[in-house]
Design an enzyme around this catalytic site. Structure first.
Site, PDB file in Angstrom:
ATOM      1  N   TRP A  13     -17.757  17.384  12.496  1.00 32.32           N
ATOM      2  CA  TRP A  13     -16.958  17.018  11.337  1.00 32.32           C
ATOM      3  C   TRP A  13     -17.545  17.622  10.057  1.00 32.32           C
ATOM      4  CZ3 TRP A  13     -15.718  11.039  11.887  1.00 32.32           C
ATOM      5  CH2 TRP A  13     -14.898  10.851  13.011  1.00 32.32           C
TER       6      TRP A  13
ATOM      7  N   THR B 125       0.852  -1.188   0.000  1.00 31.74           N
ATOM      8  CA  THR B 125       0.000   0.000   0.000  1.00 31.74           C
ATOM      9  C   THR B 125       0.885   1.235   0.000  1.00 31.74           C
ATOM     10  OG1 THR B 125      -0.042  -0.009   2.389  1.00 31.74           O
ATOM     11  CG2 THR B 125      -1.907  -1.016   1.288  1.00 31.74           C
TER      12      THR B 125
ATOM     13  N   LYS C  67     -12.231  19.008  11.289  1.00 31.31           N
ATOM     14  CA  LYS C  67     -12.886  19.053  12.596  1.00 31.31           C
ATOM     15  C   LYS C  67     -13.089  20.513  12.978  1.00 31.31           C
ATOM     16  CE  LYS C  67     -11.366  14.546  13.879  1.00 31.31           C
ATOM     17  NZ  LYS C  67     -10.115  13.842  13.707  1.00 31.31           N
TER      18      LYS C  67
ATOM     19  N   GLU D 189      -5.984  -3.497   0.477  1.00 27.43           N
ATOM     20  CA  GLU D 189      -6.187  -4.550   1.477  1.00 27.43           C
ATOM     21  C   GLU D 189      -7.481  -5.324   1.239  1.00 27.43           C
ATOM     22  OE1 GLU D 189      -5.257  -1.479   1.997  1.00 27.43           O
ATOM     23  OE2 GLU D 189      -4.005  -1.228   3.779  1.00 27.43           O
TER      24      GLU D 189
HETATM   25  P1  AMP Z   1      -5.564   2.156  -2.235  1.00 26.15           P
HETATM   26  O1  AMP Z   1      -5.321   1.042  -1.301  1.00 26.15           O
HETATM   27  O2  AMP Z   1      -4.327   2.866  -2.646  1.00 26.15           O
HETATM   28  O3  AMP Z   1      -6.391   1.732  -3.386  1.00 26.15           O
HETATM   29  O4  AMP Z   1      -6.400   3.243  -1.444  1.00 26.15           O
HETATM   30  C1  AMP Z   1      -7.617   2.928  -0.840  1.00 26.15           C
HETATM   31  C2  AMP Z   1      -8.297   4.189  -0.398  1.00 26.15           C
HETATM   32  O5  AMP Z   1      -8.664   4.978  -1.520  1.00 26.15           O
HETATM   33  C3  AMP Z   1      -9.595   3.960   0.327  1.00 26.15           C
HETATM   34  O6  AMP Z   1      -9.406   3.610   1.674  1.00 26.15           O
HETATM   35  C4  AMP Z   1     -10.279   5.304   0.150  1.00 26.15           C
HETATM   36  O7  AMP Z   1      -9.807   6.265   1.074  1.00 26.15           O
HETATM   37  C5  AMP Z   1      -9.839   5.721  -1.223  1.00 26.15           C
HETATM   38  N1  AMP Z   1     -10.896   5.412  -2.193  1.00 26.15           N
HETATM   39  C6  AMP Z   1     -10.965   4.360  -3.035  1.00 26.15           C
HETATM   40  N2  AMP Z   1     -12.078   4.442  -3.798  1.00 26.15           N
HETATM   41  C7  AMP Z   1     -12.728   5.562  -3.426  1.00 26.15           C
HETATM   42  C8  AMP Z   1     -13.953   6.195  -3.827  1.00 26.15           C
HETATM   43  N3  AMP Z   1     -14.722   5.724  -4.804  1.00 26.15           N
HETATM   44  N4  AMP Z   1     -14.303   7.340  -3.180  1.00 26.15           N
HETATM   45  C9  AMP Z   1     -13.540   7.855  -2.203  1.00 26.15           C
HETATM   46  N5  AMP Z   1     -12.388   7.315  -1.797  1.00 26.15           N
HETATM   47  C10 AMP Z   1     -11.975   6.181  -2.389  1.00 26.15           C
END
Ligand code: AMP
Length: 541
Positions: free
Chosen positions: A443, A185, A438, A330
């Site tokens: 929020w 990640t 915040k 994940e």
């Molecule tokens: P990654 O593991 O790099 O794919 O990042 C995952 C994170 O991307 C998630 O926990 C979200 O915070 C963000 N994310 C993924 N899809 C979306 C979505 N459609 N809208 C908002 N945030 C998203």
């Protein structure tokens, strides 16, 4: 009493064997690094993956060992997906857009024994090779004619390795819980952490992803994964397309609006998937050149929040359905997809759009709940927002080598996202927990405020961050990029918010910038943005 059904392990190699048998002449088309178009079939891909598995074994790659890739979406990367996992080793897809020291960290942490890379990354690999401690073999994913003269010592050629083998090879059978792939990640702080997918989780996830209310994939589709194969397995498309026998179209490094548009048209693409930033480039290209799509039917948008303005543009201006999806590395990565229920299909356009702007309903296989700061579960009323927790058979229970300790809380994985869930099960992300603003003990959702800014006709992209305030703790500030040739003032943009949000959500300021910072996976980098605003003071403070 146990059931009396066969205990056939769910293995990744079974996917490509199935595609060979049932969709043997369906095409896989790739735009190469060199710019030409390569095309072959699932049958040929399967034969080459088997030769590659033998070549890997000949190099000494053993089951359980990790093999790294630094590569774009293309047919050789696809073959590596199957050859490495198929023989029982683990493919570690490394994101080449990360900082070089992160790439070094990942490769050493994974203890990759070999590295396969596209020609684009020769200079990068040359520079990093002295620090990549565990790598015994460097393989350039190219043919003899394109091998560089000097540089990386003992560099091997992908096509030469394949030429030395035949395809007489049977995929081995083993425990379905065996690791198949490793993806780190892109953590914004600390070192990247590895998610280790198993064969079982990969196959179950592929079934889930293919469902009609998920990506709705079939043998009638031509699919263009713009989302990279080095980021959460291109949202599982190399597995899911193979499972259903869809034609696959790989863009290589050519991700600009013009190249993506031309590939969609030339290869009769019906479904494409990617992050909003890529679609922004595509929509700008379409608008500037007055173009239309002839076959594109739907597009999956996720990775960060898809602004409603983008959903509207695709659907109303170009007749392309948008599936807003949410997930994370994940989670293999799919968690939710925003498709409509029968009742919602009958709603008026505005109400339908409001449903589609949410990140969607959980696919079977993903359980969700939202909790408050004391871990108390919150109601699914579409209003209360809390920390989003998930669990299911394709969700990580820990990180590779136990990094970061046990991430689970009472058996649930904390996503780090803050969300609402409505009575119909639609989840809406309001923020990353660290991005939420915040103010006065309450929020404010930065995503809601960003979506409004982006809906303004003169705004191309916007980020909203919380800035320290002596009385309210934090207050929202909009940082926006104007569309080329368009004008809007600070006060005009603030006026645009009136009537759309509660008064206390009103941003305190607007800053215009030429561009916004993005992370290695194409998301807005609020961390970098906040850093750059360190010296900034709110008006009247
Ligand atoms: P990654 O593991 O790099 O794919 O990042 C995952 C994170 O991307 C998630 O926990 C979200 O915070 C963000 N994310 C993924 N899809 C979306 C979505 N459609 N809208 C908002 N945030 C998203």
């Amino acid at each position: 009493m146990h059931g009396l059904m066969m205990d056939m392990p769910l293995l990744v190699s079974g996917l490509i064997r199935h595609a060979d048998r049932n969709h043997g002449d369906t095409e896989i088309v790739s735009k190469t690094v060199e710019g030409d178009v390569h095309r072959y079939t699932y049958r040929e891909a399967h034969a080459r993956a088997r030769r590659l598995a033998k070549a890997l074994a000949a190099l000494g790659v053993r089951p359980g060992e990790r093999v790294g890739t630094l590569a774009w979406n293309g047919y050789r990367h696809y073959e590596l997906y199957y050859a490495i996992s198929g023989l029982g080793a683990v493919i570690n897809t490394v994101n080449p857009r990360l900082f070089p020291d992160q790439i070094v960290y990942i490769s050493n942490h994974a203890e990759n024994v070999a590295l396969f890379f596209d020609a684009t990354f020769i200079p990068l690999v040359e520079k990093l090779a002295p620090q990549l401690k565990s790598i015994k073999h460097y393989v350039l994913m190219s043919d003899r004619a394109h091998m560089p003269k000097a540089g990386i010592p003992n560099l091997l050629c992908y096509e030469t390795l394949l030429e030395q083998e035949t395809d007489a090879y049977e995929w081995p059978s083993f425990d379905e819980r065996t690791a198949a792939a490793l993806c780190y990640t892109s953590g914004t702080t600390g070192n990247p952490k590895g998610t280790l997918y198993s064969h079982r989780s990969t196959i179950i996830h592929a079934y889930g992803a293919a469902l009609p209310d998920a990506l709705n994939l079939s043998a009638r589709d031509s699919v263009l994964p713009v989302v990279p194969m080095f980021h959460a397995n291109a949202w599982s498309l190399p597995y899911t397309c193979t499972m259903v026998g869809a034609k696959m179209v790989f863009p290589g490094p050519h991700l600009d609006g013009k190249s993506v548009y031309e590939l969609i048209e030339q290869e009769s693409v019906t479904l494409s998937a990617g992050v909003p930033t890529v679609w922004l480039m595509l929509l700008q290209h379409l608008g500037a050149n007055k173009l239309k799509f002839s076959t594109l039917d739907r597009t999956v948008i996720g990775g960060s929040a898809c602004p409603p303005a983008m959903i509207r543009a695709f659907q109303d201006d170009y007749g392309v359905k948008v599936f807003h999806a949410w997930g994370m590395t994940e989670m293999s990565p799919l968690g939710t997809v925003g498709t409509l229920k029968a009742r919602q299909e009958k709603l008026d356009k505005q109400a339908r759009l409001a449903v589609q702007a949410k990140q969607g309903r959980g696919i079977f296989g993903v359980e969700m709940k939202i909790v408050d700061e004391e871990s108390r579960e919150l109601p699914w009323d579409g209003k209360r927002f809390g920390n989003l927790m998930v669990r299911g058979p394709w969700i990580a229970k820990g990180y590779f080598k136990g990094e970061g300790g046990d991430p689970l809380k009472d058996g649930w994985f904390p996503t780090g996202d803050v969300a609402t869930i409505d009575p119909d099960g639609y989840m809406q992300i309001t923020d990353r927990s660290k991005d939420v603003i915040k103010s006065g003990g309450e929020w404010i959702s930065s995503i809601d405020l960003e979506n409004i800014a982006i809906a303004h006709p003169a705004i191309a992209e916007a980020a909203v961050v919380g800035v320290k305030h002596p009385k309210w703790d934090e207050r929202p500030v909009v940082v926006a990029v104007k569309k080329p040739g368009q004008e809007v003032s600070r006060d005009e943009l603030l006026k645009f918010y009136e009537g759309k949000i509660a008064k206390w959500w009103m941003p305190d300021d607007v800053l215009f910038v030429p561009e916004l910072p993005h992370t290695a996976t194409g998301k807005l980098s609020k961390l970098t943005l906040r850093e750059s605003l360190k010296a900034y003071r709110l008006p009247n403070t």
